[in-house]
Every structure is written in structure tokens, then in C-alpha cells.
Design a protein around this motif. Structure first.
Motif, PDB file in Angstrom:
ATOM      1  N   MET A   1    -185.528 -31.926  20.561  1.00  0.00           N
ATOM      2  CA  MET A   1    -186.527 -32.937  20.660  1.00  0.00           C
ATOM      3  C   MET A   1    -185.907 -34.146  20.721  1.00  0.00           C
ATOM      4  O   MET A   1    -186.281 -34.472  19.886  1.00  0.00           O
ATOM      5  CB  MET A   1    -187.564 -32.152  20.347  1.00  0.00           C
ATOM      6  N   ARG A   2    -186.850 -34.644  21.460  1.00  0.00           N
ATOM      7  CA  ARG A   2    -186.383 -36.814  21.312  1.00  0.00           C
ATOM      8  C   ARG A   2    -188.207 -37.062  20.168  1.00  0.00           C
ATOM      9  O   ARG A   2    -189.002 -36.823  20.689  1.00  0.00           O
ATOM     10  CB  ARG A   2    -186.344 -37.958  22.927  1.00  0.00           C
ATOM     11  N   ILE A   3    -187.293 -37.841  19.724  1.00  0.00           N
ATOM     12  CA  ILE A   3    -188.819 -38.124  18.960  1.00  0.00           C
ATOM     13  C   ILE A   3    -188.583 -39.957  19.244  1.00  0.00           C
ATOM     14  O   ILE A   3    -187.667 -40.546  18.913  1.00  0.00           O
ATOM     15  CB  ILE A   3    -188.453 -37.797  17.261  1.00  0.00           C
ATOM     16  N   ARG A   4    -189.918 -40.455  19.347  1.00  0.00           N
ATOM     17  CA  ARG A   4    -190.196 -42.217  19.747  1.00  0.00           C
ATOM     18  C   ARG A   4    -191.420 -42.128  18.951  1.00  0.00           C
ATOM     19  O   ARG A   4    -192.045 -41.226  18.697  1.00  0.00           O
ATOM     20  CB  ARG A   4    -190.615 -42.125  20.777  1.00  0.00           C
ATOM     21  N   TRP A   5    -191.487 -43.389  18.563  1.00  0.00           N
ATOM     22  CA  TRP A   5    -192.113 -43.852  17.546  1.00  0.00           C
ATOM     23  C   TRP A   5    -192.181 -45.530  17.781  1.00  0.00           C
ATOM     24  O   TRP A   5    -191.313 -46.526  18.366  1.00  0.00           O
ATOM     25  CB  TRP A   5    -192.376 -43.550  16.188  1.00  0.00           C
ATOM     26  N   ASP A   6    -194.065 -46.234  17.622  1.00  0.00           N
ATOM     27  CA  ASP A   6    -194.039 -47.208  17.415  1.00  0.00           C
ATOM     28  C   ASP A   6    -192.847 -48.027  16.003  1.00  0.00           C
ATOM     29  O   ASP A   6    -193.203 -48.120  15.357  1.00  0.00           O
ATOM     30  CB  ASP A   6    -195.318 -47.790  16.975  1.00  0.00           C
ATOM     31  N   GLU A   7    -192.324 -48.778  16.081  1.00  0.00           N
ATOM     32  CA  GLU A   7    -191.378 -48.775  15.092  1.00  0.00           C
ATOM     33  C   GLU A   7    -192.246 -50.440  13.688  1.00  0.00           C
ATOM     34  O   GLU A   7    -192.385 -49.805  12.446  1.00  0.00           O
ATOM     35  CB  GLU A   7    -190.398 -50.462  15.307  1.00  0.00           C
ATOM     36  N   ALA A   8    -193.658 -50.997  14.238  1.00  0.00           N
ATOM     37  CA  ALA A   8    -194.163 -51.740  13.232  1.00  0.00           C
ATOM     38  C   ALA A   8    -195.105 -50.922  12.585  1.00  0.00           C
ATOM     39  O   ALA A   8    -195.282 -50.418  11.398  1.00  0.00           O
ATOM     40  CB  ALA A   8    -195.022 -52.945  14.082  1.00  0.00           C
ATOM     41  N   LYS A   9    -195.638 -49.968  13.509  1.00  0.00           N
ATOM     42  CA  LYS A   9    -196.374 -48.646  12.899  1.00  0.00           C
ATOM     43  C   LYS A   9    -195.692 -47.776  11.859  1.00  0.00           C
ATOM     44  O   LYS A   9    -195.614 -47.775  10.186  1.00  0.00           O
ATOM     45  CB  LYS A   9    -197.210 -47.471  13.519  1.00  0.00           C
ATOM     46  N   ARG A  10    -194.643 -47.711  12.161  1.00  0.00           N
ATOM     47  CA  ARG A  10    -193.054 -47.588  11.353  1.00  0.00           C
ATOM     48  C   ARG A  10    -192.907 -48.120   9.734  1.00  0.00           C
ATOM     49  O   ARG A  10    -193.301 -47.783   8.884  1.00  0.00           O
ATOM     50  CB  ARG A  10    -191.897 -46.693  12.031  1.00  0.00           C
ATOM     51  N   GLN A  11    -193.177 -49.267  10.146  1.00  0.00           N
ATOM     52  CA  GLN A  11    -192.741 -50.401   8.520  1.00  0.00           C
ATOM     53  C   GLN A  11    -193.802 -49.854   8.098  1.00  0.00           C
ATOM     54  O   GLN A  11    -193.843 -49.869   7.085  1.00  0.00           O
ATOM     55  CB  GLN A  11    -192.318 -51.304   9.478  1.00  0.00           C
ATOM     56  N   LYS A  12    -195.116 -50.280   8.787  1.00  0.00           N
ATOM     57  CA  LYS A  12    -196.900 -50.685   8.362  1.00  0.00           C
ATOM     58  C   LYS A  12    -195.941 -48.520   7.024  1.00  0.00           C
ATOM     59  O   LYS A  12    -196.669 -48.784   6.449  1.00  0.00           O
ATOM     60  CB  LYS A  12    -197.485 -50.860   8.667  1.00  0.00           C
ATOM     61  N   ILE A  13    -195.881 -47.762   7.472  1.00  0.00           N
ATOM     62  CA  ILE A  13    -196.159 -46.688   6.973  1.00  0.00           C
ATOM     63  C   ILE A  13    -195.052 -46.221   5.543  1.00  0.00           C
ATOM     64  O   ILE A  13    -195.842 -45.926   4.656  1.00  0.00           O
ATOM     65  CB  ILE A  13    -196.435 -45.290   7.879  1.00  0.00           C
ATOM     66  N   LEU A  14    -194.710 -46.688   6.265  1.00  0.00           N
ATOM     67  CA  LEU A  14    -192.893 -46.606   5.248  1.00  0.00           C
ATOM     68  C   LEU A  14    -193.522 -47.708   3.629  1.00  0.00           C
ATOM     69  O   LEU A  14    -193.282 -47.292   2.635  1.00  0.00           O
ATOM     70  CB  LEU A  14    -191.962 -47.079   5.640  1.00  0.00           C
ATOM     71  N   GLY A  15    -193.721 -48.771   3.872  1.00  0.00           N
ATOM     72  CA  GLY A  15    -194.338 -49.556   2.905  1.00  0.00           C
ATOM     73  C   GLY A  15    -196.056 -48.988   2.379  1.00  0.00           C
ATOM     74  O   GLY A  15    -195.409 -48.760   1.445  1.00  0.00           O
TER      75      GLY A  15
END
Length: 70
Positions: A1-15
Motif C-alpha cells: 500500500m502506498r502512503i502519502r502525507w503532507d510534508e509540512a504537517k509531517r514536520q510539524k508533528i515530528l517537532g
């Protein structure tokens, strides 16, 4: 299964939470629990181990011209 996300949201949640959307692939490769969270939009809560720790992701299953993705 392919996974796609919004990179800006990924960076926010990661931080903020030290949770990396890139770990979802690890979670889905092992046993996990899934239940429906919301019907509109159609979202599911996926709970399992990612990166060696218990993690929860909220995902939507979608389709594009290539096929299904999260």
C-alpha cells in the motif's frame, strides 16, 4: 500500500510529538489494530508498534489513478 502525507504537517508533528509519518510503513508491516474514527471524512485509527514504540495514526484510505493509498 502506498502512503502519502503532507510534508509540512509531517514536520510539524515530528517537532511537536516526535512521531514520524514515515514510521507508518513500519507499523503496517506488523500486527496492528484498526477502527473507524470518523465517517465524514472516512478516517480510521491505526494502533500498533512503529519504531519500537506503541503509536497511533489517524489515516484515510483513498484512490488515485494508480490505485489505493493511505
Amino acid at each position: 500500500m502506498r502512503i502519502r502525507w503532507d510534508e509540512a504537517k509531517r514536520q510539524k508533528i515530528l517537532g511537536e510529538r516526535n512521531v514520524d509519518f514515515g514510521d507508518l510503513d513500519d507499523l503496517l508491516s506488523q500486527p496492528y489494530v484498526e477502527d473507524r474514527r470518523w465517517r465524514a471524512p472516512d478516517q480510521y485509527r491505526v494502533i500498533g508498534f512503529a519504531g519500537g514504540r506503541l503509536t497511533t495514526f489517524v489515516v484515510e484510505y483513498r484512490e488515485d489513478t494508480i490505485g489505493e493509498l493511505i
